[in-house]
Design a protein around this motif. Structure first.
Motif, short mmCIF file in Angstrom:
data_model
loop_
_atom_site.label_atom_id
_atom_site.label_comp_id
_atom_site.label_asym_id
_atom_site.label_seq_id
_atom_site.Cartn_x
_atom_site.Cartn_y
_atom_site.Cartn_z
N PRO A 166 -36.70 31.45 -26.69
CA PRO A 166 -37.01 31.78 -28.05
C PRO A 166 -37.52 30.56 -28.69
N SER A 167 -37.78 29.52 -28.14
CA SER A 167 -38.31 28.17 -28.94
C SER A 167 -39.83 27.95 -28.48
N ASN A 168 -40.44 29.01 -28.05
CA ASN A 168 -41.87 28.95 -27.84
C ASN A 168 -42.49 30.24 -28.47
N PRO A 169 -42.40 30.25 -29.83
CA PRO A 169 -43.17 31.54 -30.39
C PRO A 169 -44.57 31.50 -30.31
N SER A 170 -45.40 30.40 -30.15
CA SER A 170 -46.76 30.40 -29.78
C SER A 170 -46.94 31.18 -28.44
N ARG A 171 -45.85 31.24 -27.72
CA ARG A 171 -46.25 31.76 -26.32
C ARG A 171 -46.09 33.59 -26.66
N THR A 175 -39.47 25.02 -32.13
CA THR A 175 -40.96 25.20 -31.62
C THR A 175 -41.45 23.89 -31.04
N TYR A 176 -42.39 24.11 -30.10
CA TYR A 176 -43.09 23.01 -29.45
C TYR A 176 -43.64 21.70 -30.19
N CYS A 177 -43.33 20.59 -29.90
CA CYS A 177 -43.68 19.45 -30.89
C CYS A 177 -45.27 19.20 -30.59
N LYS A 178 -46.01 19.76 -29.62
CA LYS A 178 -47.51 19.88 -29.69
C LYS A 178 -47.96 18.48 -29.17
N PHE A 179 -46.98 17.69 -28.61
CA PHE A 179 -47.23 16.40 -28.12
C PHE A 179 -47.94 16.57 -26.62
N VAL A 180 -49.27 16.20 -26.45
CA VAL A 180 -49.78 16.39 -25.07
C VAL A 180 -50.30 15.21 -24.71
N VAL A 181 -49.77 15.11 -23.30
CA VAL A 181 -50.34 14.02 -22.38
C VAL A 181 -51.21 14.40 -21.21
N LEU A 183 -38.94 20.01 -28.42
CA LEU A 183 -38.89 20.74 -29.48
C LEU A 183 -38.77 20.11 -30.83
N PHE A 184 -39.08 20.69 -31.99
CA PHE A 184 -38.78 20.36 -33.22
C PHE A 184 -38.05 21.80 -33.77
N GLY A 185 -36.86 21.43 -34.62
CA GLY A 185 -36.34 22.47 -35.19
C GLY A 185 -36.93 22.89 -36.39
N THR A 186 -37.08 24.38 -36.53
CA THR A 186 -37.92 25.06 -37.68
C THR A 186 -37.00 24.85 -38.94
N THR A 187 -35.50 24.79 -38.97
CA THR A 187 -34.91 24.76 -40.19
C THR A 187 -34.74 23.30 -40.78
N ASP A 188 -34.46 22.43 -39.98
CA ASP A 188 -33.99 21.15 -40.19
C ASP A 188 -35.08 20.20 -39.81
N GLY A 189 -35.98 20.43 -39.10
CA GLY A 189 -36.82 19.28 -38.63
C GLY A 189 -36.24 18.49 -37.68
N GLY A 190 -35.33 19.02 -36.90
CA GLY A 190 -34.60 18.12 -35.94
C GLY A 190 -35.40 17.90 -34.66
N ILE A 191 -35.52 16.56 -33.96
CA ILE A 191 -36.27 16.11 -32.92
C ILE A 191 -35.39 16.35 -31.53
N SER A 192 -35.78 17.04 -30.64
CA SER A 192 -35.00 16.89 -29.45
C SER A 192 -34.93 15.74 -28.76
N ASN A 193 -34.02 15.25 -27.90
CA ASN A 193 -34.05 14.13 -27.19
C ASN A 193 -35.13 14.02 -26.18
N GLU A 194 -35.90 15.08 -25.67
CA GLU A 194 -36.69 15.20 -24.62
C GLU A 194 -38.12 14.30 -25.45
N LYS A 234 -40.96 19.22 -42.31
CA LYS A 234 -39.80 18.69 -42.06
C LYS A 234 -39.33 17.64 -41.32
N VAL A 235 -40.32 17.52 -40.16
CA VAL A 235 -40.11 16.57 -39.27
C VAL A 235 -40.56 15.08 -39.79
N LYS A 236 -41.78 15.43 -40.46
CA LYS A 236 -42.38 14.30 -41.12
C LYS A 236 -41.55 13.83 -42.22
N THR A 237 -40.64 14.50 -43.13
CA THR A 237 -39.85 14.00 -43.86
C THR A 237 -38.53 12.93 -42.96
#
Length: 273
Positions: free
Chosen positions: A110-115, A129-135, A153-164, A261-264
């Protein structure tokens, strides 16, 4: 496609390439009438049926199961699919259901709505949702560290940032830099990750925290700017002529809101500049 962010644009382009390959493959089937092969809308319909209604069946091959292929996507399954020795599919309820109740089975993370948007044409209420960081051409080590859209992943409600995300951004920067200390830290971080040594990982994260945070914020700022430009583009289109436009706007707004939210959060972590 001109109003889509790069990640989902890539997914949509992949779908188009697969459709083109499907059309080429149809030419080899002599029993299909030439006029049917030339009917683009008919071929699109056939492709979409196969693409959106097939899944891996009991023997590992792709199949379409009538009736079962009408089960909608849901983040929490209320049915499960089983296959008997003859290959027959059985739909089994996981909980009581009243007549007319919708049946759900997950179409993917469910964390990949773009797909979901690119393949099935709908948006789910995604928790992340995916953080869009591309290497480009990620190393095997970076893949082991966690370079995976389903985990970064970035959390859509709180802008949380996953450990990955933190792990991958830090390690990708250590890979690009040179020097005995950098190389030692990179080796230590990778070894700690593979051995589950969170204390060592945390210490190295702390050492490079500001650098990692600023790099991630630059990425976030870039996506926000890109989405603003795309919003300007969408305003130039008439939704009556482009029926998918409202859904595209919803997708882009969801991504923009999440990244803001992530930027904040990152601004608060870095403090006054």
């Amino acid at each position: 496609l001109s109003v889509l962010p790069p990640y989902i644009k890539t997914l949509c382009n992949t779908e188009r390439e697969q459709f083109d390959a499907f059309r080429v493959a149809l030419r080899t089937f002599e029993y299909i009438r030439p006029e049917s092969k030339a009917d683009v809308e008919l071929v699109k319909f056939a492709y979409n049926v196969v693409s959106t209604r097939s899944w891996t069946v009991g023997d590992g091959s792709l199949g379409i199961v009538p009736i079962a292929d009408m089960i909608n996507h849901g983040n929490e399954d209320n049915v499960s699919l089983y296959y008997d020795d003859n290959g027959n599919c059985q739909v089994v309820l996981l909980e009581d259901a009243y007549p007319g109740a919708p049946l759900h089975i997950s179409y993917g993370p469910p964390s990949n709505p773009s797909r979901f948007f690119a393949k099935y044409g709908f948006l789910n209420e995604a928790p992340a949702t995916y953080c869009k960081f591309v290497v480009p051409n990620p190393s095997d080590e970076l893949l082991n560290i966690g370079y995976d859209p389903s985990k970064m992943l970035f959390g859509t409600t709180d802008g949380g940032i996953s450990n990955e995300v933190w792990d991958v951004v830090l390690y990708s920067r250590l890979e690009r830099r040179r020097g005995p200390e950098i190389e030692a830290d990179r080796s230590a971080f990778y070894r700690a990750h593979m051995e589950g040594d969170e204390a060592t990982k945390s210490a190295i994260h702390g050492k490079y925290f500001d650098d990692t945070c600023r790099a991630l914020r630059r990425q976030v700022d870039h996506i926000i700017s890109e989405l603003f430009d795309l919003k300007v583009k969408t305003n130039a289109y008439d939704s009556s002529n482009h029926p998918r436009l409202p859904l595209i706007i919803r997708h882009n707004d969801m991504v923009a809101s999440t990244f803001q939210k992530v930027k904040t959060n990152l601004d608060q972590m870095l403090g006054p500049q």
